[in-house]
Design a protein around this motif. Structure first.
Motif, PDB file in Angstrom:
ATOM      1  N   UNK A 229     -21.506   2.633  30.370  1.00  0.00           N
ATOM      2  CA  UNK A 229     -20.347   3.110  29.604  1.00  0.00           C
ATOM      3  C   UNK A 229     -19.058   2.510  30.154  1.00  0.00           C
ATOM      4  N   UNK A 230     -18.973   2.413  31.481  1.00  0.00           N
ATOM      5  CA  UNK A 230     -17.792   1.778  32.080  1.00  0.00           C
ATOM      6  C   UNK A 230     -17.686   0.327  31.612  1.00  0.00           C
ATOM      7  N   UNK A 231     -18.849  -0.311  31.561  1.00  0.00           N
ATOM      8  CA  UNK A 231     -18.877  -1.700  31.101  1.00  0.00           C
ATOM      9  C   UNK A 231     -18.394  -1.775  29.649  1.00  0.00           C
ATOM     10  N   UNK A 232     -18.843  -0.799  28.830  1.00  0.00           N
ATOM     11  CA  UNK A 232     -18.437  -0.743  27.418  1.00  0.00           C
ATOM     12  C   UNK A 232     -16.915  -0.591  27.310  1.00  0.00           C
ATOM     13  N   UNK A 233     -16.356   0.343  28.099  1.00  0.00           N
ATOM     14  CA  UNK A 233     -14.907   0.563  28.046  1.00  0.00           C
ATOM     15  C   UNK A 233     -14.164  -0.706  28.456  1.00  0.00           C
ATOM     16  N   UNK A 234     -14.695  -1.364  29.481  1.00  0.00           N
ATOM     17  CA  UNK A 234     -14.056  -2.609  29.931  1.00  0.00           C
ATOM     18  C   UNK A 234     -14.113  -3.675  28.841  1.00  0.00           C
ATOM     19  N   UNK A 235     -15.283  -3.770  28.195  1.00  0.00           N
ATOM     20  CA  UNK A 235     -15.451  -4.787  27.136  1.00  0.00           C
ATOM     21  C   UNK A 235     -14.532  -4.493  25.945  1.00  0.00           C
ATOM     22  N   UNK A 236     -14.396  -3.184  25.624  1.00  0.00           N
ATOM     23  CA  UNK A 236     -13.489  -2.794  24.530  1.00  0.00           C
ATOM     24  C   UNK A 236     -12.065  -3.222  24.845  1.00  0.00           C
ATOM     25  N   UNK A 237     -11.667  -2.934  26.083  1.00  0.00           N
ATOM     26  CA  UNK A 237     -10.311  -3.277  26.512  1.00  0.00           C
ATOM     27  C   UNK A 237     -10.131  -4.795  26.478  1.00  0.00           C
ATOM     28  N   UNK A 238     -11.150  -5.512  26.955  1.00  0.00           N
ATOM     29  CA  UNK A 238     -11.068  -6.972  26.996  1.00  0.00           C
ATOM     30  C   UNK A 238     -10.964  -7.545  25.575  1.00  0.00           C
ATOM     31  N   UNK A 239     -11.778  -6.982  24.635  1.00  0.00           N
ATOM     32  CA  UNK A 239     -11.763  -7.466  23.250  1.00  0.00           C
ATOM     33  C   UNK A 239     -10.398  -7.215  22.609  1.00  0.00           C
ATOM     34  N   UNK A 240      -9.908  -5.972  22.765  1.00  0.00           N
ATOM     35  CA  UNK A 240      -8.619  -5.632  22.150  1.00  0.00           C
ATOM     36  C   UNK A 240      -7.495  -6.456  22.781  1.00  0.00           C
ATOM     37  N   UNK A 241      -7.558  -6.610  24.122  1.00  0.00           N
ATOM     38  CA  UNK A 241      -6.539  -7.379  24.843  1.00  0.00           C
ATOM     39  C   UNK A 241      -6.522  -8.828  24.344  1.00  0.00           C
ATOM     40  N   UNK A 242      -7.711  -9.443  24.251  1.00  0.00           N
ATOM     41  CA  UNK A 242      -7.774 -10.850  23.795  1.00  0.00           C
ATOM     42  C   UNK A 242      -7.277 -10.955  22.358  1.00  0.00           C
ATOM     43  N   UNK A 243      -7.668  -9.978  21.514  1.00  0.00           N
ATOM     44  CA  UNK A 243      -7.305 -10.069  20.098  1.00  0.00           C
ATOM     45  C   UNK A 243      -5.791  -9.948  19.924  1.00  0.00           C
ATOM     46  N   UNK A 244      -5.199  -8.911  20.506  1.00  0.00           N
ATOM     47  CA  UNK A 244      -3.771  -8.675  20.259  1.00  0.00           C
ATOM     48  C   UNK A 244      -2.893  -9.711  20.959  1.00  0.00           C
ATOM     49  N   UNK A 245      -3.291 -10.126  22.175  1.00  0.00           N
ATOM     50  CA  UNK A 245      -2.505 -11.184  22.821  1.00  0.00           C
ATOM     51  C   UNK A 245      -2.678 -12.497  22.058  1.00  0.00           C
TER      52      UNK A 245
ATOM     53  N   UNK B  45       0.238 -14.810  20.354  1.00  0.00           N
ATOM     54  CA  UNK B  45       0.350 -16.254  20.626  1.00  0.00           C
ATOM     55  C   UNK B  45       0.267 -17.045  19.336  1.00  0.00           C
ATOM     56  N   UNK B  46      -0.671 -16.621  18.449  1.00  0.00           N
ATOM     57  CA  UNK B  46      -0.846 -17.312  17.164  1.00  0.00           C
ATOM     58  C   UNK B  46       0.432 -17.219  16.327  1.00  0.00           C
ATOM     59  N   UNK B  47       1.063 -16.034  16.368  1.00  0.00           N
ATOM     60  CA  UNK B  47       2.314 -15.839  15.611  1.00  0.00           C
ATOM     61  C   UNK B  47       3.395 -16.789  16.125  1.00  0.00           C
ATOM     62  N   UNK B  48       3.498 -16.907  17.448  1.00  0.00           N
ATOM     63  CA  UNK B  48       4.522 -17.798  18.031  1.00  0.00           C
ATOM     64  C   UNK B  48       4.231 -19.253  17.637  1.00  0.00           C
ATOM     65  N   UNK B  49       2.953 -19.658  17.749  1.00  0.00           N
ATOM     66  CA  UNK B  49       2.583 -21.046  17.407  1.00  0.00           C
ATOM     67  C   UNK B  49       2.853 -21.337  15.930  1.00  0.00           C
ATOM     68  N   UNK B  50       2.418 -20.400  15.058  1.00  0.00           N
ATOM     69  CA  UNK B  50       2.624 -20.552  13.611  1.00  0.00           C
ATOM     70  C   UNK B  50       4.112 -20.637  13.276  1.00  0.00           C
ATOM     71  N   UNK B  51       4.878 -19.690  13.877  1.00  0.00           N
ATOM     72  CA  UNK B  51       6.317 -19.640  13.601  1.00  0.00           C
ATOM     73  C   UNK B  51       6.981 -20.944  14.046  1.00  0.00           C
ATOM     74  N   UNK B  52       6.596 -21.446  15.230  1.00  0.00           N
ATOM     75  CA  UNK B  52       7.200 -22.677  15.755  1.00  0.00           C
ATOM     76  C   UNK B  52       6.856 -23.869  14.861  1.00  0.00           C
TER      77      UNK B  52
END
Lengths: 159, 373
Positions: B195-211, B215-222
């Motif tokens: 379960x700890x691994x699951x929580x970590x993976x959830x955080x990692x997925x959300x972190x990668x997606x939103x960051x 980044x994609x917004x900045x690149x697109x805008x530029x």
């Protein structure tokens, strides 16, 4: 229900216990508090399996209270490897990678364990590199000692 | 040695897709909460590296969260205070501008169709330009006057819930780790590590997606701002940023963004349709850069979803929950995928179930020790 969430789990008593743990003994009190903030505390009943041999390791366990048996899978009598008490730790290789556990861990009596998850250790490397490097050095020395001990055993058996 | 758990099978995958669809329907009903929550996640993952730097510099997590969130809320308040009087003062002018852009767009469309009619007899025969003109005029007549009220009402309805976002982000920053431990305490020992691994993976997925999204917004805008500046358009940075944010809504957002820029180009250069066609070409170019370079560099690697499944789920999301569904479907699917795969492995692992049952037996035996006889 949320009282448990709001309650601070870390206590000075636990910090004192952690200060005596080999891999944390180089840490200053302030640094120990940071590490303590990453630990999870679990309670096990006598005879309960903590982890199995061959299971993917995700965390290191520190014995806060009680005793833990490290043994061959499903063989707590003749397959005994070690008995650990308060202040000792096990499952340390899981901090390095997710390789399968080398042995089974069982609670010999009711015990409380602090659990240090690999992902939290990795985040410690990013946020507090100095603390993480001190923990890593202690861990490396401990693994080195174990390796030398095993070498001596193998050489002794060969001669 | 115990064999490693097998990968998730078709049953788990069907469960993941069904859960995603169900969540989208539920989210549509509580959109007033989902949107600020999502905005809070974007702010949280944007601010987390800054808070991390402060923690690294020696501050406690609480102080770092206070400093970072406080600075962000202050900056937001200052920006809104400066912007609000300008927006209200120019409200009438904005209304006129919307009508001017729509008229220019209609003009460009007519001009294009007339030139096509001159070339192709078939189009002349069906009087394409006249029929399109009649339809578009019906849609655009007094567009701004008709929709200004709705827009203002929408803003008034959404503003309070959107103001929740920075406060939610502050609590995520301050109490995120504590909440993770709180959740961990509710899990039986046998399932704890997974379960700890699951929580970590959830955080990692959300972190990668939103960051990745930021980044994609900045690149697109530029990329868009550079292209629009090269074409000689006015306010290229604002237009680039606006269209990059609109692109958060897959497909529909990009088309809408392109339409906005084409309308501005048609209004700014009424006698030079080549500029408007140039902006369309620029959009296609940026879209291709997005698909082949920017996306794989930013979001693409974070969710690990098969491209075919992504496309199908985007359509399903749109059908189930409209524009909100289009926006939410990929992050929701990413999270459902991690939860589903891990739960599938945990629940179907007979050894973990047996260990849990054994622990329960031990606990009930201990609880009944002095009750025997």
């Amino acid at each position: 229900m949320f009282a448990g969430f709001m309650r601070q789990a870390e206590t000075p008593r636990r910090w004192r216990r952690l200060a005596g743990v080999r891999i944390f003994c180089d840490l200053k009190p302030r640094e120990l508090r940071i590490v303590d903030g990453l630990l999870h505390e679990r309670g096990y009943i006598a005879g309960e399996v903590i982890f199995d041999e061959g299971e993917e390791g995700q965390a290191l366990y520190i014995v806060l209270e009680g005793r833990v048996l490290i043994c061959r899978q499903g063989d707590p009598e003749s397959g005994r490897i070690a008995e650990l008490g308060a202040g000792e730790f096990f499952g340390d290789l899981a901090l390095l990678d997710d390789a399968p556990r080398a042995a089974q861990a069982r609670a010999l009596e009711a015990c409380r364990l602090a659990v240090f998850f690999r992902a939290d250790f990795m985040s410690l490397l990013d946020t507090h590199a100095a603390i993480a490097s001190r923990v890593s050095l202690r861990l490396a020395r401990y693994i080195g000692e174990r390796l030398r001990g095993m070498n001596r055993k193998v050489l002794g058996a060969a001669t | 040695m115990r064999p490693r758990a097998a990968h998730a099978g078709p049953v788990v995958w069907m469960g993941v897709i069904a859960a995603t669809c169900l969540l989208l329907v539920v989210f549509r009903a509580v959109l007033w909460l989902v949107v600020p929550f999502l905005a809070a996640l974007v702010i949280y993952y944007g601010l987390r590296p800054l808070a991390g730097r402060l923690v690294y510099a020696g501050l406690s997590i609480e102080t770092a969260a206070n400093v970072v969130s406080g600075t962000f809320i202050l900056a937001l308040a200052v920006a809104l205070t400066l912007l609000f009087p300008r927006l209200t003062a120019n409200a009438v002018q904005w209304q006129e501008s919307v009508n001017r852009y729509l008229d220019a767009g209609t003009g460009l469309l007519e001009q294009t169709l007339s030139s096509l009619e001159a070339r192709y007899a078939v189009l002349q025969k069906v009087q394409a330009a006249a029929s399109v003109r009649a339809q578009v005029e019906g849609l655009t007549d007094d567009f701004a006057q008709r929709h200004a009220g709705e827009f203002v009402m929408g803003l008034v309805t959404w503003l309070p819930s959107l103001l929740l976002a920075p406060f939610l982000a502050f609590f995520f920053l301050r109490d995120g780790r504590r909440f993770k431990r709180f959740l961990g305490r509710a899990v039986p020992n046998a399932y704890f590590e997974r379960t700890l691994y699951l929580l970590h993976e959830l955080d990692r997925t959300a972190h990668s997606y939103f960051q990745g999204l930021l980044k994609l917004t900045v690149l697109d805008a530029a990329a868009l701002a550079l292209g629009l500046a090269a074409l000689g358009m006015s306010a290229p940075v604002t237009l680039g940023l606006l269209t990059a944010v609109l692109a958060w809504v897959p497909y529909v957002g990009s088309i809408l963004g392109c339409a906005v820029v084409v309308l501005v180009a048609a209004a700014d250069f009424p006698n030079d349709p080549a500029i408007a066609y140039g902006t369309v070409a620029l959009f296609i170019l940026v879209r291709m850069l997005d698909d082949f370079f920017f996306m794989p560099m930013t979001i693409g690697r974070s969710l690990r979803i098969h491209p075919m499944l992504s496309v199908v789920m985007i359509f399903v999301g749109g059908a189930l929950a409209g524009v909100a569904g289009l926006m939410l479907v990929l992050p929701v699917l990413g999270v459902a995928m991690v939860v589903g795969e891990t739960l599938g492995r945990v629940v179907t692992d007979p050894r973990l179930r047996a260990r849990h049952a054994h622990a329960r037996r031990l606990r009930s035996r201990q609880a009944a020790l002095d009750l025997a006889g």
